[in-house]
Write an enzyme that holds these catalytic residues in place. Structure first.
Site, PDB file in Angstrom:
ATOM      1  N   HIS A  68     -96.715  -4.617  -3.831  1.00  0.00           N
ATOM      2  CA  HIS A  68     -96.641  -5.208  -5.164  1.00  0.00           C
ATOM      3  C   HIS A  68     -97.413  -6.521  -5.188  1.00  0.00           C
ATOM      4  O   HIS A  68     -97.549  -7.206  -4.171  1.00  0.00           O
ATOM      5  CB  HIS A  68     -95.182  -5.468  -5.544  1.00  0.00           C
ATOM      6  N   ARG A  71    -101.017  -7.178  11.635  1.00  0.00           N
ATOM      7  CA  ARG A  71    -102.438  -7.518  11.835  1.00  0.00           C
ATOM      8  C   ARG A  71    -103.134  -6.359  12.524  1.00  0.00           C
ATOM      9  O   ARG A  71    -102.492  -5.537  13.182  1.00  0.00           O
ATOM     10  CB  ARG A  71    -102.576  -8.745  12.726  1.00  0.00           C
ATOM     11  N   LYS A 103     -97.181  -8.663  18.697  1.00  0.00           N
ATOM     12  CA  LYS A 103     -98.136  -9.539  19.402  1.00  0.00           C
ATOM     13  C   LYS A 103     -98.596  -8.832  20.669  1.00  0.00           C
ATOM     14  O   LYS A 103     -97.894  -7.972  21.203  1.00  0.00           O
ATOM     15  CB  LYS A 103     -97.464 -10.862  19.757  1.00  0.00           C
TER      16      LYS A 103
END
Length: 164
Positions: free
Chosen positions: A70, A122, A136
């Site tokens: 959104h 990421r 990570k």
């Protein structure tokens, strides 16, 4: 473990793709398989963007992949009716563990391993082993061994599906 792929009758499902029970997706036409793949039980692929899964990808149970979000900077609170799309690309020879969440716009690089329970926020570099929330780097695969196995075409899913 019950297989669901015969019941779904989706155009991209074939003998190279195994999807277990509990699979749900918002836009099946936005999912693209480029080779052998295994999707564990209770997988959820949500959003209007694409999910591109390359060859020899194993995804554990209870994964959630989001390909849109959104717009919280829109004209209403907490968000407006528009969606921000972000394709998710999973490159070849990736293993994703159980209970992983992937946000829109992520590329998981070739040969990566995602630890169970991770939240991938990421891009994941090639050969990386990652985990956590947010995920990570933990370490890197032995790249020489990876390339040796790849060059010998020692791909687990090809072997598994050729037996059946």
């Amino acid at each position: 473990m019950k297989k669901i792929y015969k019941k779904l009758k989706l155009k991209w499902l074939n003998k190279k793709v195994e999807i277990c029970s509990g699979f749900s997706c918002a836009y099946p036409d936005h999912i693209h398989f480029k080779g052998y793949a295994y999707i564990g039980p209770n997988a959820k692929f949500w959003g209007e963007g694409k999910v591109i899964i390359e060859n020899n990808v194993i995804i554990g149970p209870n994964i959630t992949i989001m390909t849109s979000n959104h717009d919280y900077n829109g004209d209403f609170l907490p968000y407006d009716s528009s969606n921000i799309l972000g394709d998710v690309i999973i490159e070849e020879n990736v293993w994703i563990g159980a209970n992983v969440n992937v946000v829109p716009g992520i590329t998981i690089g070739e040969g990566a391993v995602i630890a169970m329970g991770s939240v991938v926020t990421r891009d994941v570099p090639k050969y990386s082993i990652i985990g956590g929330n947010p995920a990570k780097p933990i370490k890197t695969r032995d790249v020489d061994k990876y390339k040796e196995l790849k060059n010998k075409n020692l791909l687990y899913l090809e072997k598994k599906f050729s037996r059946g």
